[in-house]
Design a protein around this motif. Sequence first.
Motif, PDB file in Angstrom:
ATOM      1  N   TYR A 214      -3.687  -6.742   4.790  1.00 12.39           N
ATOM      2  CA  TYR A 214      -3.949  -6.167   3.465  1.00 12.39           C
ATOM      3  C   TYR A 214      -5.076  -6.539   3.319  1.00 12.39           C
ATOM      4  O   TYR A 214      -5.509  -7.854   2.760  1.00 12.39           O
ATOM      5  N   ARG A 215      -6.205  -5.713   2.833  1.00 11.31           N
ATOM      6  CA  ARG A 215      -7.546  -5.725   2.473  1.00 11.31           C
ATOM      7  C   ARG A 215      -7.684  -5.312   0.961  1.00 11.31           C
ATOM      8  O   ARG A 215      -7.863  -4.323   0.793  1.00 11.31           O
ATOM      9  N   THR A 216      -8.060  -6.494   0.027  1.00 12.14           N
ATOM     10  CA  THR A 216      -8.001  -6.135  -1.322  1.00 12.14           C
ATOM     11  C   THR A 216      -9.242  -5.074  -1.549  1.00 12.14           C
ATOM     12  O   THR A 216      -9.245  -4.268  -2.504  1.00 12.14           O
ATOM     13  N   GLU A 219      -8.510  -1.318  -1.901  1.00 10.92           N
ATOM     14  CA  GLU A 219      -7.383  -0.948  -3.183  1.00 10.92           C
ATOM     15  C   GLU A 219      -8.332  -0.922  -4.191  1.00 10.92           C
ATOM     16  O   GLU A 219      -8.973  -1.541  -4.674  1.00 10.92           O
ATOM     17  N   CYS A 229      -5.382 -12.565  -1.712  1.00  9.53           N
ATOM     18  CA  CYS A 229      -5.506 -12.075  -0.469  1.00  9.53           C
ATOM     19  C   CYS A 229      -6.822 -11.889   0.224  1.00  9.53           C
ATOM     20  O   CYS A 229      -7.708 -11.665  -0.520  1.00  9.53           O
ATOM     21  N   CYS A 234      -2.436 -11.946   4.178  1.00 14.98           N
ATOM     22  CA  CYS A 234      -1.480 -10.905   3.470  1.00 14.98           C
ATOM     23  C   CYS A 234      -1.506  -9.621   4.355  1.00 14.98           C
ATOM     24  O   CYS A 234      -2.475  -9.340   5.017  1.00 14.98           O
ATOM     25  N   ARG A 236       0.759  -5.518   5.172  1.00 14.65           N
ATOM     26  CA  ARG A 236       1.511  -4.527   4.595  1.00 14.65           C
ATOM     27  C   ARG A 236       1.962  -3.982   6.020  1.00 14.65           C
ATOM     28  O   ARG A 236       1.303  -3.685   6.874  1.00 14.65           O
ATOM     29  N   ARG A 250       5.390   0.517   2.618  1.00 15.67           N
ATOM     30  CA  ARG A 250       4.010   0.387   2.380  1.00 15.67           C
ATOM     31  C   ARG A 250       3.715   0.032   0.839  1.00 15.67           C
ATOM     32  O   ARG A 250       2.545  -0.683   0.775  1.00 15.67           O
ATOM     33  N   ASN A 251       4.741  -0.039   0.072  1.00 14.57           N
ATOM     34  CA  ASN A 251       4.248  -0.584  -1.396  1.00 14.57           C
ATOM     35  C   ASN A 251       4.737  -2.226  -1.445  1.00 14.57           C
ATOM     36  O   ASN A 251       4.627  -2.761  -2.719  1.00 14.57           O
ATOM     37  N   ILE A 253       3.796  -5.921  -0.177  1.00 13.79           N
ATOM     38  CA  ILE A 253       2.674  -6.526   0.399  1.00 13.79           C
ATOM     39  C   ILE A 253       3.356  -7.834   0.462  1.00 13.79           C
ATOM     40  O   ILE A 253       3.888  -8.706  -0.597  1.00 13.79           O
ATOM     41  N   ASP A 255       2.454 -11.750   1.295  1.00  6.30           N
ATOM     42  CA  ASP A 255       1.411 -12.949   1.009  1.00  6.30           C
ATOM     43  C   ASP A 255       2.067 -14.079   2.224  1.00  6.30           C
ATOM     44  O   ASP A 255       3.006 -14.687   1.783  1.00  6.30           O
TER      45      ASP A 255
END
Length: 265
Positions: A214-216, A219, A229, A234, A236, A250-251, A253, A255
């Motif tokens: 998960y790459r902030t 987003e 993250c 982290c 998804r 998918r919603n 996440i 860590d």
Amino acid sequence: MAVTGTAVAVAVTLPGSAGASDTPGGRGTAAAGASAGASAGAGADGMDGGAGGQGQTASAPQPATVVPPPAEGKKGVGSDPLTDDELSRAEALALTPPAASAQQDVTGGRGPQRLGTVLADPVPGDASRRAEVRLYDYARDELVTKTVNLDTGKVEKSGAQRGVQPSAHPEELREAVELILASPLGKGVKEDYKDATGKELTSSKQLWFNGDVYRTYREADVPAQLARCGEHRCVRLVTKVLNGAWIDTRNLIVDLSARTVTRVG
């Protein structure tokens, strides 16, 4: 005025149906078999109805000969991919204590988390084969990269970086599923699984799953709980019942560094 209507049959493939079978080519194989059967039937009819009723005898094709691939040697040559023996040797050399024993994997166990091993770039004028081993130390949230000379058995280069997150390893994704199932946010996943199968979901082994880091920066809105993250590892996930329906995760996440689950969106 007379109106003539023509019925047209339209074949529609639903997304759910497309993912319902985890066996590659399941539908194509069945369709090909049906088509082949139809062709064979047509050929038989044509033979029986030939001029003068004279059928022609066709010789059966000879079975194909399958030549097994050559046995893999213990050591590759030049730019050949690493052999299984070389992969094992490279990882063993990279995990030499005492440094490795002070590190932690994704479950909190002793030793770093393996991420992958590839053939390293050659050194000009040196024919030795080298491997680059990527590890992740969850104790310090560091990506550890080691270059191992497979001929001399020495670790020639070692480095650690923070804030660098390569793609997730399957072991990390499995741990993420287990953390979701242990979290209060996993209740909806369990309910969806029971609705689809009539059974209780108790283990990641009951699911097919995939995912990545998960790459902030991708987003639009990042919750405060996920602000680290990138520094933390982290992920998804996408999940589905084995050979069955999709379950939307998918919603959620995970860590992996903090071992927490957060809902987004």
